[in-house]
Design a protein around this motif. Structure first.
Motif, PDB file in Angstrom:
ATOM      1  N   TYR A  15     -15.449  11.444  -0.632  1.00 53.93           N
ATOM      2  CA  TYR A  15     -14.187  11.671  -0.139  1.00 53.93           C
ATOM      3  C   TYR A  15     -12.961  11.237  -1.106  1.00 53.93           C
ATOM      4  O   TYR A  15     -12.881   9.984  -0.819  1.00 53.93           O
ATOM      5  CB  TYR A  15     -14.155  12.803   0.502  1.00 53.93           C
ATOM      6  CG  TYR A  15     -13.565  12.163   2.077  1.00 53.93           C
ATOM      7  CD1 TYR A  15     -12.870  11.217   2.679  1.00 53.93           C
ATOM      8  CD2 TYR A  15     -15.236  11.424   2.699  1.00 53.93           C
ATOM      9  CE1 TYR A  15     -12.244  10.344   3.802  1.00 53.93           C
ATOM     10  CE2 TYR A  15     -14.693  10.188   3.535  1.00 53.93           C
ATOM     11  CZ  TYR A  15     -13.689   9.925   4.059  1.00 53.93           C
ATOM     12  OH  TYR A  15     -13.252   9.057   4.996  1.00 53.93           O
ATOM     13  N   GLU A  16     -12.336  11.862  -1.615  1.00 53.72           N
ATOM     14  CA  GLU A  16     -10.852  11.546  -2.207  1.00 53.72           C
ATOM     15  C   GLU A  16      -9.667  10.936  -0.926  1.00 53.72           C
ATOM     16  O   GLU A  16      -9.768  11.759   0.260  1.00 53.72           O
ATOM     17  CB  GLU A  16      -9.984  12.221  -2.953  1.00 53.72           C
ATOM     18  CG  GLU A  16      -8.814  12.459  -3.818  1.00 53.72           C
ATOM     19  CD  GLU A  16      -8.314  12.614  -4.015  1.00 53.72           C
ATOM     20  OE1 GLU A  16      -8.626  12.881  -5.569  1.00 53.72           O
ATOM     21  OE2 GLU A  16      -6.875  13.355  -3.714  1.00 53.72           O
ATOM     22  N   ILE A  17      -9.626   9.489  -0.452  1.00 55.09           N
ATOM     23  CA  ILE A  17      -8.677   9.127  -0.121  1.00 55.09           C
ATOM     24  C   ILE A  17      -6.917   8.377  -0.145  1.00 55.09           C
ATOM     25  O   ILE A  17      -5.652   9.078   0.619  1.00 55.09           O
ATOM     26  CB  ILE A  17      -9.292   8.462   1.094  1.00 55.09           C
ATOM     27  CG1 ILE A  17      -9.096   7.324  -0.602  1.00 55.09           C
ATOM     28  CG2 ILE A  17     -10.907   7.939   1.638  1.00 55.09           C
ATOM     29  CD1 ILE A  17      -9.282   4.928   0.891  1.00 55.09           C
ATOM     30  N   ASP A  18      -6.997   9.027  -1.098  1.00 56.76           N
ATOM     31  CA  ASP A  18      -5.551   8.401  -2.070  1.00 56.76           C
ATOM     32  C   ASP A  18      -5.578   9.623  -2.960  1.00 56.76           C
ATOM     33  O   ASP A  18      -6.225   9.744  -3.844  1.00 56.76           O
ATOM     34  CB  ASP A  18      -4.982   6.899  -1.893  1.00 56.76           C
ATOM     35  CG  ASP A  18      -4.053   7.445  -1.836  1.00 56.76           C
ATOM     36  OD1 ASP A  18      -3.332   7.979  -1.388  1.00 56.76           O
ATOM     37  OD2 ASP A  18      -3.277   6.331  -1.803  1.00 56.76           O
ATOM     38  N   GLU A  19      -4.639   9.042  -3.503  1.00 57.67           N
ATOM     39  CA  GLU A  19      -3.817  10.434  -5.447  1.00 57.67           C
ATOM     40  C   GLU A  19      -2.726  10.238  -5.539  1.00 57.67           C
ATOM     41  O   GLU A  19      -1.949   9.852  -4.736  1.00 57.67           O
ATOM     42  CB  GLU A  19      -4.604  11.873  -5.385  1.00 57.67           C
ATOM     43  CG  GLU A  19      -4.523  12.282  -6.509  1.00 57.67           C
ATOM     44  CD  GLU A  19      -2.261  12.950  -7.025  1.00 57.67           C
ATOM     45  OE1 GLU A  19      -2.227  12.438  -7.295  1.00 57.67           O
ATOM     46  OE2 GLU A  19      -1.767  13.137  -5.801  1.00 57.67           O
ATOM     47  N   CYS A  20      -2.546   9.704  -6.715  1.00 57.85           N
ATOM     48  CA  CYS A  20      -0.963   8.851  -7.624  1.00 57.85           C
ATOM     49  C   CYS A  20      -0.736  10.005  -8.149  1.00 57.85           C
ATOM     50  O   CYS A  20      -1.270   9.709  -9.847  1.00 57.85           O
ATOM     51  CB  CYS A  20      -1.062   7.535  -7.486  1.00 57.85           C
ATOM     52  SG  CYS A  20       0.581   7.303  -8.417  1.00 57.85           S
ATOM     53  N   ARG A  21       0.326  10.371  -8.332  1.00 59.30           N
ATOM     54  CA  ARG A  21       0.260  11.822  -9.420  1.00 59.30           C
ATOM     55  C   ARG A  21      -0.821  12.372 -10.451  1.00 59.30           C
ATOM     56  O   ARG A  21      -0.436  12.611 -11.801  1.00 59.30           O
ATOM     57  CB  ARG A  21       1.420  10.407 -10.475  1.00 59.30           C
ATOM     58  CG  ARG A  21       2.354  10.548  -9.867  1.00 59.30           C
ATOM     59  CD  ARG A  21       3.699  10.199 -10.332  1.00 59.30           C
ATOM     60  NE  ARG A  21       4.822   9.847  -9.776  1.00 59.30           N
ATOM     61  CZ  ARG A  21       6.346   9.647  -9.707  1.00 59.30           C
ATOM     62  NH1 ARG A  21       6.247  10.140 -10.835  1.00 59.30           N
ATOM     63  NH2 ARG A  21       7.198  10.154  -8.720  1.00 59.30           N
ATOM     64  N   GLY A  22      -1.732  12.571  -9.873  1.00 64.04           N
ATOM     65  CA  GLY A  22      -2.821  13.083 -10.751  1.00 64.04           C
ATOM     66  C   GLY A  22      -3.408  12.239 -11.620  1.00 64.04           C
ATOM     67  O   GLY A  22      -4.513  12.326 -12.700  1.00 64.04           O
ATOM     68  N   VAL A  23      -3.029  11.236 -12.252  1.00 63.67           N
ATOM     69  CA  VAL A  23      -3.391  10.224 -12.586  1.00 63.67           C
ATOM     70  C   VAL A  23      -4.423   8.913 -12.120  1.00 63.67           C
ATOM     71  O   VAL A  23      -5.312   8.377 -12.526  1.00 63.67           O
ATOM     72  CB  VAL A  23      -2.182   8.925 -12.996  1.00 63.67           C
ATOM     73  CG1 VAL A  23      -2.620   7.756 -13.858  1.00 63.67           C
ATOM     74  CG2 VAL A  23      -1.055  10.147 -13.930  1.00 63.67           C
ATOM     75  N   LEU A  24      -4.567   8.210 -11.060  1.00 61.84           N
ATOM     76  CA  LEU A  24      -5.116   8.003 -10.500  1.00 61.84           C
ATOM     77  C   LEU A  24      -5.701   8.170  -8.645  1.00 61.84           C
ATOM     78  O   LEU A  24      -4.658   8.925  -7.951  1.00 61.84           O
ATOM     79  CB  LEU A  24      -4.559   6.046  -9.567  1.00 61.84           C
ATOM     80  CG  LEU A  24      -5.535   5.431  -8.956  1.00 61.84           C
ATOM     81  CD1 LEU A  24      -6.150   4.971  -9.896  1.00 61.84           C
ATOM     82  CD2 LEU A  24      -4.234   4.440  -8.133  1.00 61.84           C
TER      83      LEU A  24
END
Length: 131
Positions: A15-24
């Motif tokens: 599962y996603e634990i971190d996201e940065c501006r839709g890029v990472l």
């Protein structure tokens, strides 16, 4: 009667634990998904007053430099401005339009050669690898 041990193999979905501006996007299993394009749409403002080119400087990591210089400088000798793009060493590229537009402006208004490198990005690379 013999005893038998049964090992149940369960796979926990990542599962996603971190996201940065839709890029990472960083996932719980340690995998990373990175977009090569910014999450915003900015046109490149190249009106021809600055010439530029890309040069491969690290073939092992596929890293490039982008050089900018005024098309018609007033002097043969130009200062050098080294521009490291933003993004907290995690996102961004010398090829993103917002950075490219800024370098056009720097080269034109400063009458300077602007060098804008790509660098190895975190989290795949520790910070010291970037520089």
């Amino acid at each position: 009667m013999s005893s038998m041990t049964v090992s149940a193999s369960t796979t926990t979905p990542s599962y996603e634990i971190d996201e940065c501006r839709g890029v990472l996007r960083v996932y719980s299993d340690g995998s990373i998904r990175r977009s090569s394009k910014p999450s915003f749409n900015v046109p490149v403002d190249d009106e021809g007053s600055v010439v530029w080119k890309d040069v491969l400087f690290d073939p092992v990591h596929n890293l490039h430099l982008r050089f900018y210089k005024p098309a018609s400088p007033s002097s043969a000798k130009l200062p050098i401005f080294y521009y490291i793009h933003g993004g907290g060493f995690c996102i961004g590229s010398r090829a993103w339009p917002n950075y490219q537009n800024y370098c056009f402006r720097l080269a034109s208004e400063l009458e300077a050669v602007v060098i804008s490198p790509d660098y190895r990005l975190a989290p795949e690379n520790r910070l010291a690898a970037a520089i």
